[in-house]
Design an enzyme around this catalytic site. Sequence first.
Site, PDB file in Angstrom:
ATOM      1  N   GLY A 161      -3.441   2.094  15.306  1.00  0.00           N
ATOM      2  CA  GLY A 161      -4.443   1.394  15.443  1.00  0.00           C
ATOM      3  C   GLY A 161      -4.279   0.438  16.716  1.00  0.00           C
ATOM      4  O   GLY A 161      -3.235  -0.228  16.848  1.00  0.00           O
ATOM      5  N   ARG A 220      55.356  35.040 -22.362  1.00  0.00           N
ATOM      6  CA  ARG A 220      55.149  36.026 -21.320  1.00  0.00           C
ATOM      7  C   ARG A 220      55.949  37.330 -21.362  1.00  0.00           C
ATOM      8  O   ARG A 220      56.862  36.939 -22.185  1.00  0.00           O
ATOM      9  CB  ARG A 220      55.707  35.420 -19.875  1.00  0.00           C
ATOM     10  CG  ARG A 220      57.155  35.035 -20.041  1.00  0.00           C
ATOM     11  CD  ARG A 220      57.376  34.001 -18.678  1.00  0.00           C
ATOM     12  NE  ARG A 220      58.706  33.469 -18.726  1.00  0.00           N
ATOM     13  CZ  ARG A 220      58.984  32.412 -18.079  1.00  0.00           C
ATOM     14  NH1 ARG A 220      58.184  31.540 -17.650  1.00  0.00           N
ATOM     15  NH2 ARG A 220      60.195  32.147 -17.968  1.00  0.00           N
ATOM     16  N   LEU A 230       0.534  -0.986   0.020  1.00  0.00           N
ATOM     17  CA  LEU A 230       0.029  -0.081  -0.157  1.00  0.00           C
ATOM     18  C   LEU A 230       0.831   1.204  -0.196  1.00  0.00           C
ATOM     19  O   LEU A 230       1.636   1.451   0.917  1.00  0.00           O
ATOM     20  CB  LEU A 230      -1.024  -0.095   1.247  1.00  0.00           C
ATOM     21  CG  LEU A 230      -1.811  -1.248   1.423  1.00  0.00           C
ATOM     22  CD1 LEU A 230      -2.699  -0.980   2.619  1.00  0.00           C
ATOM     23  CD2 LEU A 230      -2.628  -1.554   0.020  1.00  0.00           C
ATOM     24  N   SER A 250      54.322  26.561 -13.689  1.00  0.00           N
ATOM     25  CA  SER A 250      53.272  27.247 -12.700  1.00  0.00           C
ATOM     26  C   SER A 250      52.423  28.416 -13.489  1.00  0.00           C
ATOM     27  O   SER A 250      53.313  28.913 -14.255  1.00  0.00           O
ATOM     28  CB  SER A 250      53.679  27.609 -11.399  1.00  0.00           C
ATOM     29  OG  SER A 250      54.332  26.438 -10.672  1.00  0.00           O
ATOM     30  N   GLU A 264      -8.818   2.344  15.213  1.00  0.00           N
ATOM     31  CA  GLU A 264      -7.669   3.676  14.919  1.00  0.00           C
ATOM     32  C   GLU A 264      -7.945   4.387  16.120  1.00  0.00           C
ATOM     33  O   GLU A 264      -8.906   4.738  16.642  1.00  0.00           O
ATOM     34  CB  GLU A 264      -8.306   4.316  13.591  1.00  0.00           C
ATOM     35  CG  GLU A 264      -7.979   3.052  12.369  1.00  0.00           C
ATOM     36  CD  GLU A 264      -6.767   2.751  12.425  1.00  0.00           C
ATOM     37  OE1 GLU A 264      -5.791   3.543  12.229  1.00  0.00           O
ATOM     38  OE2 GLU A 264      -6.327   1.580  12.361  1.00  0.00           O
ATOM     39  N   ASN A 307      38.325  26.680 -20.818  1.00  0.00           N
ATOM     40  CA  ASN A 307      37.379  25.825 -21.889  1.00  0.00           C
ATOM     41  C   ASN A 307      36.241  26.494 -22.261  1.00  0.00           C
ATOM     42  O   ASN A 307      35.711  25.826 -23.072  1.00  0.00           O
ATOM     43  CB  ASN A 307      37.169  24.730 -20.842  1.00  0.00           C
ATOM     44  CG  ASN A 307      36.319  24.831 -19.842  1.00  0.00           C
ATOM     45  OD1 ASN A 307      36.701  26.000 -18.962  1.00  0.00           O
ATOM     46  ND2 ASN A 307      35.563  23.966 -19.384  1.00  0.00           N
ATOM     47  N   GLN A 326      -5.200   3.482  -7.585  1.00  0.00           N
ATOM     48  CA  GLN A 326      -6.319   3.581  -6.600  1.00  0.00           C
ATOM     49  C   GLN A 326      -7.569   4.546  -6.988  1.00  0.00           C
ATOM     50  O   GLN A 326      -8.465   4.603  -6.563  1.00  0.00           O
ATOM     51  CB  GLN A 326      -5.838   3.729  -5.074  1.00  0.00           C
ATOM     52  CG  GLN A 326      -6.801   3.458  -4.219  1.00  0.00           C
ATOM     53  CD  GLN A 326      -6.354   3.797  -2.723  1.00  0.00           C
ATOM     54  OE1 GLN A 326      -5.456   4.083  -2.544  1.00  0.00           O
ATOM     55  NE2 GLN A 326      -7.576   3.755  -1.724  1.00  0.00           N
ATOM     56  N   ARG A 350       0.792  14.360   6.830  1.00  0.00           N
ATOM     57  CA  ARG A 350       1.483  14.749   8.075  1.00  0.00           C
ATOM     58  C   ARG A 350       3.036  15.104   7.888  1.00  0.00           C
ATOM     59  O   ARG A 350       3.743  15.474   8.586  1.00  0.00           O
ATOM     60  CB  ARG A 350       1.288  13.527   9.086  1.00  0.00           C
ATOM     61  CG  ARG A 350      -0.005  13.690   9.638  1.00  0.00           C
ATOM     62  CD  ARG A 350      -0.235  12.400  10.621  1.00  0.00           C
ATOM     63  NE  ARG A 350      -0.597  11.182   9.614  1.00  0.00           N
ATOM     64  CZ  ARG A 350      -0.770   9.950  10.162  1.00  0.00           C
ATOM     65  NH1 ARG A 350      -1.022   9.791  11.369  1.00  0.00           N
ATOM     66  NH2 ARG A 350      -1.164   9.032   9.271  1.00  0.00           N
TER      67      ARG A 350
HETATM   68  C1  UD1 Z   1      -2.556   2.407   9.452  1.00  0.00           C
HETATM   69  C2  UD1 Z   1      -3.631   1.413  10.362  1.00  0.00           C
HETATM   70  C3  UD1 Z   1      -3.243   1.108  11.463  1.00  0.00           C
HETATM   71  C4  UD1 Z   1      -1.909   0.670  11.723  1.00  0.00           C
HETATM   72  C5  UD1 Z   1      -0.786   1.629  11.119  1.00  0.00           C
HETATM   73  C6  UD1 Z   1       0.462   1.050  11.300  1.00  0.00           C
HETATM   74  C7  UD1 Z   1      -5.549   1.201   8.874  1.00  0.00           C
HETATM   75  C8  UD1 Z   1      -7.063   1.827   8.860  1.00  0.00           C
HETATM   76  N1  UD1 Z   1      -4.811   1.681  10.004  1.00  0.00           N
HETATM   77  O1  UD1 Z   1      -2.676   3.524   9.902  1.00  0.00           O
HETATM   78  O2  UD1 Z   1      -4.061   0.449  12.206  1.00  0.00           O
HETATM   79  O3  UD1 Z   1      -1.691   0.872  13.326  1.00  0.00           O
HETATM   80  O4  UD1 Z   1      -1.141   1.595   9.711  1.00  0.00           O
HETATM   81  O5  UD1 Z   1       1.337   1.694  10.620  1.00  0.00           O
HETATM   82  O6  UD1 Z   1      -5.200   0.704   8.145  1.00  0.00           O
HETATM   83  N2  UD1 Z   1      -2.642   3.913   1.806  1.00  0.00           N
HETATM   84  C9  UD1 Z   1      -3.162   3.803   0.593  1.00  0.00           C
HETATM   85  N3  UD1 Z   1      -4.569   4.367   0.305  1.00  0.00           N
HETATM   86  C10 UD1 Z   1      -5.241   4.872   0.944  1.00  0.00           C
HETATM   87  C11 UD1 Z   1      -4.696   5.055   2.354  1.00  0.00           C
HETATM   88  C12 UD1 Z   1      -3.613   4.684   2.821  1.00  0.00           C
HETATM   89  O7  UD1 Z   1      -2.299   3.234  -0.252  1.00  0.00           O
HETATM   90  O8  UD1 Z   1      -6.412   5.432   0.456  1.00  0.00           O
HETATM   91  C13 UD1 Z   1      -1.595   3.572   2.141  1.00  0.00           C
HETATM   92  C14 UD1 Z   1      -0.348   4.611   2.610  1.00  0.00           C
HETATM   93  O9  UD1 Z   1       0.394   5.156   1.623  1.00  0.00           O
HETATM   94  C15 UD1 Z   1       0.323   3.884   3.829  1.00  0.00           C
HETATM   95  C16 UD1 Z   1      -0.460   2.760   4.180  1.00  0.00           C
HETATM   96  O10 UD1 Z   1      -1.381   2.802   3.258  1.00  0.00           O
HETATM   97  O11 UD1 Z   1       1.568   3.193   3.240  1.00  0.00           O
HETATM   98  C17 UD1 Z   1      -0.899   3.035   5.655  1.00  0.00           C
HETATM   99  O12 UD1 Z   1      -1.737   4.443   5.632  1.00  0.00           O
HETATM  100  P1  UD1 Z   1      -1.744   5.523   6.588  1.00  0.00           P
HETATM  101  O13 UD1 Z   1      -2.565   6.271   6.456  1.00  0.00           O
HETATM  102  O14 UD1 Z   1      -0.280   5.818   6.963  1.00  0.00           O
HETATM  103  O15 UD1 Z   1      -2.342   4.731   7.895  1.00  0.00           O
HETATM  104  P2  UD1 Z   1      -2.028   4.862   9.348  1.00  0.00           P
HETATM  105  O16 UD1 Z   1      -2.979   5.923   9.904  1.00  0.00           O
HETATM  106  O17 UD1 Z   1      -0.772   5.125   9.753  1.00  0.00           O
HETATM  107 CA    CA Z   2       1.029   5.070   8.502  1.00  0.00          CA
END
Ligand code: UD1
Ligand code: CA
Length: 472
Positions: free
Chosen positions: A141, A442, A9, A407, A156, A388, A74, A16
Amino acid sequence: MTTIATVILAAGLGKRMQSKRVKVLHPIAGRPMIRYSIDAARKLPSDRIIVVVAHQAEAVKPILADQPVEIIHQGRPLGTGHAVLQTEPALADFRGPILILNADVPLITVETIRSMINTHRKQEADLTFLTATLSDPSGYGRVIRDSEGRVIAVVEEKDAQPHQRAVREINTGFYIVESAFLFGALRELKADNTQQEYYLTDIVTMAVRQGLKLNTAEVGCLEEIIGINNRADLVRIEKIVYRRIAERHMTEGVTLLDPDTIWIEADVVIGRDTLIYPNVRLEGASRIGEDCVIRSHTRISNCRLETGVTVNDSCVLAESVLEDGATVGPFARLRPGTMLHKGAKIGNFVETKRAELGEGSKANHLTYLGDAVIGKEVNIGAGTITCNYDGIRKHQTVIEDEVFVGSDAQFVAPVRIGRGAVIGAGSTITKDVPPDSLALSRAKQEVKKDWAKRRKKAKGKGKKETVKSGKD
Ligand code: UD1
Ligand code: CA
């Protein structure tokens, strides 16, 4: 181990991070964050690796071009559950366990993932996920269990009740789920939470409701599961990665005099018995040979150093090649396209760019060599400059073998100096010099006998009169 399919993912923007750049492209020790999950996945018996992207997909795709991964878009990222659901068409024919990784948790080791997969198999579970118990669980979470210790949900932080927030067991973001259950469950997800997102974590409760076999594995080393959500996390992780890289090089026979201040990027290769002093950065695809010495305050980026090369203090080297026994610095700058052949020497306050220095040749002091091809055993005197650039175009200076340059010489390119020629100190060379000749350009020296003595005398008498120049 039979095969699995892996889903990574990587579609979130990473709000943030407060960055223009999507989170997974931020480099960690010179390698984009996304590469860490892919590298781990590639070490597993994973038939297919699918990366889910959305934000800045056009920037992410070229980074993945040389990786054996499939990319799925996505569209609008509506949550981690929504992200995994997008892989359903691609995995329509796949039956078996699907491994899901969060790309923003880059330190996970392949051993930990493997042991999670093993318990999943042993328990014949439908869903297994990796948990950790943290003294400070904030941001993650929480894993909610019933009075008998059975998992009932992952909540969460933003949705958690105070008593749930107090739980210190967290979801690390690594799951292995049987395909038969996964996609059906994802289709049922609802975004009825504070963030109005489709949470992947909600499949935990669904598995419980369906009476399926749910299992957790607890991670041993807490360092591995730190998620990167902001810049402070990024820096913390990068420190750990640099430390791991340093440990690996030391294990393989490299001496790092102060590993905490030596930053070696992930793709750098270093030979045995090389010695590196404190405060050095080695970047990109640099390859350092055996028996090299790299002194402090030096940065080497995308260079190849062969055996026994010495780089003295405070040098900056980029995209250059240094053959066996070459020596550089202190205080030298080698810009892209510099090639030092065996035993060549670049001394202090010398700058080079697209310059080749033949075997045994030397430019020891205060020199600029740009667009220059210099043969073997050439001596370049202090203060030599290749001119150059004429303001429009770059031109080349060729200096053949065994030339001696006195030199403070300037070469107004294009110009060629024949083999064995001598260039007198202070010369401005504008025309080709034939082999074995002396070139001098020179102004003739004038000497005015006793001129200085007379001036001193005149001063002594307090006379205002100036000493006239000109002939006696
Ligand atoms: C997520 C978990 C949380 C866990 C934490 C661990 C969920 C709802 N929560 O929270 O329980 O403790 O990771 O680090 O899953 N991403 C997508 N598509 C989206 C949203 C996110 O691909 O629509 C990807 C982000 O790029 C990231 C990963 O999913 O690599 C996690 O997403 P993020 O929003 O960071 O989740 P957390 O709030 O950290
Ligand atoms: Ca995260």
